[in-house]
Design a protein around this motif. Structure first.
Motif, PDB file in Angstrom:
ATOM      1  N   PHE A 191       0.897  -1.234  -0.147  1.00 49.07           N
ATOM      2  CA  PHE A 191       0.006   0.031  -0.068  1.00 49.07           C
ATOM      3  C   PHE A 191       0.931   1.290  -0.053  1.00 49.07           C
ATOM      4  O   PHE A 191       1.577   1.384   0.989  1.00 49.07           O
ATOM      5  CB  PHE A 191      -0.877   0.011   1.308  1.00 49.07           C
ATOM      6  N   ALA A 192       0.684   2.039  -1.095  1.00 52.48           N
ATOM      7  CA  ALA A 192       1.673   3.309  -1.104  1.00 52.48           C
ATOM      8  C   ALA A 192       0.895   4.266  -2.042  1.00 52.48           C
ATOM      9  O   ALA A 192       0.097   3.952  -2.669  1.00 52.48           O
ATOM     10  CB  ALA A 192       3.187   2.895  -1.530  1.00 52.48           C
ATOM     11  N   SER A 193       1.776   5.318  -2.075  1.00 51.44           N
ATOM     12  CA  SER A 193       1.316   6.637  -3.064  1.00 51.44           C
ATOM     13  C   SER A 193       2.129   7.396  -3.385  1.00 51.44           C
ATOM     14  O   SER A 193       3.357   7.534  -2.847  1.00 51.44           O
ATOM     15  CB  SER A 193       0.138   7.544  -2.264  1.00 51.44           C
ATOM     16  N   ALA A 194       2.348   7.660  -4.619  1.00 49.67           N
ATOM     17  CA  ALA A 194       3.235   8.624  -5.296  1.00 49.67           C
ATOM     18  C   ALA A 194       3.464  10.002  -4.593  1.00 49.67           C
ATOM     19  O   ALA A 194       4.432  10.378  -4.572  1.00 49.67           O
ATOM     20  CB  ALA A 194       2.772   8.875  -6.735  1.00 49.67           C
ATOM     21  N   ALA A 195       2.341  10.353  -3.703  1.00 47.87           N
ATOM     22  CA  ALA A 195       2.541  11.649  -3.115  1.00 47.87           C
ATOM     23  C   ALA A 195       3.269  11.637  -1.718  1.00 47.87           C
ATOM     24  O   ALA A 195       3.791  12.469  -1.408  1.00 47.87           O
ATOM     25  CB  ALA A 195       1.173  12.041  -2.572  1.00 47.87           C
ATOM     26  N   CYS A 196       3.550  10.262  -1.387  1.00 48.47           N
ATOM     27  CA  CYS A 196       4.270   9.976  -0.136  1.00 48.47           C
ATOM     28  C   CYS A 196       6.051   9.985  -0.446  1.00 48.47           C
ATOM     29  O   CYS A 196       6.166   9.083  -1.119  1.00 48.47           O
ATOM     30  CB  CYS A 196       3.721   8.777   0.469  1.00 48.47           C
ATOM     31  N   ASP A 197       6.613  10.984   0.166  1.00 49.43           N
ATOM     32  CA  ASP A 197       8.106  10.826   0.055  1.00 49.43           C
ATOM     33  C   ASP A 197       8.795   9.429   0.618  1.00 49.43           C
ATOM     34  O   ASP A 197       9.738   8.860  -0.003  1.00 49.43           O
ATOM     35  CB  ASP A 197       8.657  11.883   0.487  1.00 49.43           C
ATOM     36  N   GLY A 198       8.182   8.918   1.667  1.00 47.62           N
ATOM     37  CA  GLY A 198       8.396   7.882   2.288  1.00 47.62           C
ATOM     38  C   GLY A 198       8.380   6.528   1.323  1.00 47.62           C
ATOM     39  O   GLY A 198       9.246   5.664   1.576  1.00 47.62           O
ATOM     40  N   CYS A 199       7.213   6.684   0.836  1.00 53.35           N
ATOM     41  CA  CYS A 199       7.005   5.488  -0.364  1.00 53.35           C
ATOM     42  C   CYS A 199       7.862   5.436  -1.365  1.00 53.35           C
ATOM     43  O   CYS A 199       8.374   4.281  -1.882  1.00 53.35           O
ATOM     44  CB  CYS A 199       5.247   5.807  -0.782  1.00 53.35           C
ATOM     45  N   GLN A 200       8.122   6.516  -1.819  1.00 49.22           N
ATOM     46  CA  GLN A 200       9.110   6.550  -2.854  1.00 49.22           C
ATOM     47  C   GLN A 200      10.426   6.047  -2.570  1.00 49.22           C
ATOM     48  O   GLN A 200      11.074   5.326  -3.368  1.00 49.22           O
ATOM     49  CB  GLN A 200       9.367   8.225  -3.360  1.00 49.22           C
TER      50      GLN A 200
END
Length: 223
Positions: A39-48
């Motif tokens: 579960f992630a999102s491109a808007a999340c720096d930590g996810c990137q």
């Protein structure tokens, strides 16, 4: 885990976005495998940032450049992006063998609620029977690297143990002296989860509600 997706369409992260859309294809792709729901999102720096580590982790377990035979492991990206363009952009950071749900598929949000996702990134690890092996394996992956897959593999008791790291397992038994510890560790975690309230699914699996986890709000991590 097949039951979770038997009536869904899963897409491959390749140029054509090939579909797994029949019961046979879903079963062949997911049966007797450990599933990582990312579960992630491109808007999340930590996810990137974590996506780079996760991609390397997955490739070293499934790419023939690193292993003799691919691990019984599936990576499925559950996008929580707010646009299809952002989802497509994020998919470029993930391995080609990764699967994902279409942006317009509402099942993405159903899975988010089903697994009580409260922060990003989250990696829910499931046994083949759909029960939770790890409610969020992000820290485990970062801290243990490939060793955590060995823990999952033994705890899940997969039928065909065909995973072998060329440099690590040649001439060695797949079971280690820490095997008993691993089994007890995940057994204890399972017992704790059964005592917590949540909505169950599949056989023997229950959704975990973890109110003690740090960073209870959704957002990126510090790396």
């Amino acid at each position: 885990m097949v039951d979770l997706f038997i009536d869904r369409v899963l897409l491959k992260n390749n140029k054509e976005h090939d579909e797994l859309n029949t019961e046979r294809e879903i079963v062949m792709g997911l049966q007797n495998r450990i599933l990582m729901l990312f579960f992630a999102s491109a808007a999340c720096d930590g996810c990137q940032q974590f996506a780079l580590r996760l991609s390397d982790f997955f490739k070293q377990l499934t790419d023939e450049f690193y292993v003799d035979r691919s691990a019984q492991l599936v990576l499925l990206y559950i996008s929580l992006d707010d646009s299809e363009e952002k989802q497509e952009s994020f998919l470029k950071e993930l391995p080609k063998k990764c699967l994902f749900l279409a942006y317009e598929d509402p099942y993405r949000r159903e899975l988010e609620a089903m697994f009580n996702v409260e922060e990003l990134p989250t990696v829910v690890v499931l046994r083949p029977d759909c029960s939770i092996l790890a409610a969020n394996a992000v820290e485990e992956i970062l801290g243990l690297g490939l060793h955590c897959y060995r823990n999952w593999q033994e705890a899940a008791e997969l039928i065909d143990r065909n995973f072998m790291m060329s440099e690590d397992f040649e001439g060695k038994s797949m079971r280690s002296f820490s095997d008993l510890y691993r089994r007890l560790k995940y057994k204890v975690e399972d017992e704790k989860k059964k005592k917590k309230k949540g909505r169950g699914w599949g056989e023997g699996g229950e959704a975990e509600v973890d109110g003690e986890e740090e960073g209870g709000g959704r957002g990126g991590r510090s790396w």
